[in-house]
Design a protein around this motif. Structure first.
Motif, short mmCIF file in Angstrom:
data_model
loop_
_atom_site.label_atom_id
_atom_site.label_comp_id
_atom_site.label_asym_id
_atom_site.label_seq_id
_atom_site.Cartn_x
_atom_site.Cartn_y
_atom_site.Cartn_z
N ASN A 135 0.57 4.08 -2.73
CA ASN A 135 0.07 5.39 -2.31
C ASN A 135 1.19 6.42 -2.21
O ASN A 135 1.36 7.25 -3.09
CB ASN A 135 -0.67 5.26 -0.97
N LYS A 136 1.98 6.37 -1.14
CA LYS A 136 3.01 7.39 -0.90
C LYS A 136 3.97 7.53 -2.08
O LYS A 136 4.21 8.62 -2.60
CB LYS A 136 3.80 7.07 0.36
N ASP A 194 0.82 -1.21 0.00
CA ASP A 194 0.00 0.00 0.00
C ASP A 194 0.85 1.26 0.00
O ASP A 194 0.48 2.27 -0.60
CB ASP A 194 -0.93 0.02 1.22
#
Length: 335
Positions: free
Chosen positions: A99-100, A95
């Motif tokens: 995401n980041k 994730d």
């Protein structure tokens, strides 16, 4: 942090910083040791076209410091907008990559010509396999605008598809002289009271790790206001090498009971089997004895260390090692 020599800042904001951060260099040329690796990074800093990088090596040898310094030199005033630093041991799931990392790679940032956004992943070898696969895909998609720098202890834990997309820069432990040079600069800047034996003890406890050396120096000075052997080993909570050395000496002189007694004293002080055998190995490595005997001692110590690492860390295991060392000594004498 590894190998820092930058002068301390006089600002109040930096006054209370740990020395490991206060003396972290901001230029690649200021970093100590690993000159072959650093010369490659200096070429990148000069020419500007940074490839994806894997920086591999033991802790405290300059990996993270090098890539941070390189990023500062490449991006200058655009550093804050153009660099993101993540610790993969905390953010190691898929994730985080989706995401980041992906969001930062997509972000539009105005940079000087020929420069790229930089994503720094510390402890990248702790990332899950799925996260590494996602990272590989992100590296492919955003190769025109973003470069990745992965710091790790061993590159073998990075999947092959990522390794093939990166230049691998290897770091090794720093020499005693390299660490001493930097310690002297910090000691002078901070006006630390010391004796030479104290700095020798700092170097011994650091074992090639500049971060550990500076942390131990600051901890000893903060605790005692004076850096000598006794204070260093109290703060670092490692078996004093002189006690371990006398244990080895008793084995070599055939005083097995006395060697066991000294071992038990160390064990009763609360040191773990790992603490004792790690110090024992380093003492044997530097002990003045015939080379063939030293090789056999190191061999037996290595096997014992392996068993202790597997969870058999007891006084019995350490006593058995002393018995084996005594047999090796007797056998070599008979021969």
């Amino acid at each position: 942090m590894a190998g820092s020599s930058a002068p301390p800042s006089s600002s109040a904001a930096n006054y209370d910083l740990p020395w490991v951060e206060k003396y972290r260099p901001s230029k690649v040329s200021d970093i100590v040791g690993n000159q072959d690796a650093l010369s490659r990074l200096q070429v990148i800093a000069r020419d500007g076209n940074m490839p994806n990088l894997i920086l591999a090596g033991p802790p405290g040898t300059g990996k993270t410091t090098s890539i941070l310094a390189l990023a500062h030199e490449l991006l200058g005033s655009n550093y804050k907008e153009g660099v993101i630093e993540l610790n993969a041991s905390d953010d190691r799931g898929i994730d985080v990559v989706r995401n980041k990392i992906k969001m930062f790679a997509q972000k539009k940032v105005t940079l000087p010509p020929g420069r790229h956004k930089i994503i720094i992943l510390d402890e990248a070898d702790s990332m899950t396999g799925g996260a590494q696969q996602a990272l590989r895909r992100t590296m492919e998609i955003f190769s025109n605008s973003t470069r990745f720098a992965l710091a790790c202890n061993t590159s073998a834990k990075i999947i092959e598809p990522i390794q093939s997309r990166c230049a691998i820069v290897r770091f090794s432990k720093l020499s005693d002289q390299e660490i001493l040079g930097r310690l002297m600069r910090v000691v002078e800047a901070e006006k630390v009271a010391y004796v030479p034996e104290g700095l020798e003890a700092i170097i011994f406890t650091a074992d090639g790790d500049m971060r550990q050396a500076l942390n131990n120096l600051q901890a000893t000075y903060s605790g005692f206001q004076f850096v000598n052997q006794e204070n260093v080993f109290k703060v670092c909570d490692q078996p004093h090498p002189l006690h371990v050395k006398s244990m080895v000496q008793n084995v070599l002189e055939g005083n097995f009971d006395e060697a066991c007694s000294r071992l038990k004293n160390l064990y009763d002080l609360g040191y773990s089997a790992t603490d004792i055998i790690t110090t024992l190995f380093r003492v044997i490595k530097n002990y003045d004895m015939p080379e063939y005997l030293k090789l056999e001692f190191i061999r037996e110590t290595g096997f014992a260390h392996m068993r202790i690492s597997d969870g058999v860390g007891s006084l019995l295991q350490l006593s058995g090692l002393l018995a084996k060392l005594s047999i090796v000594r007797d056998t070599s004498k008979a021969a």
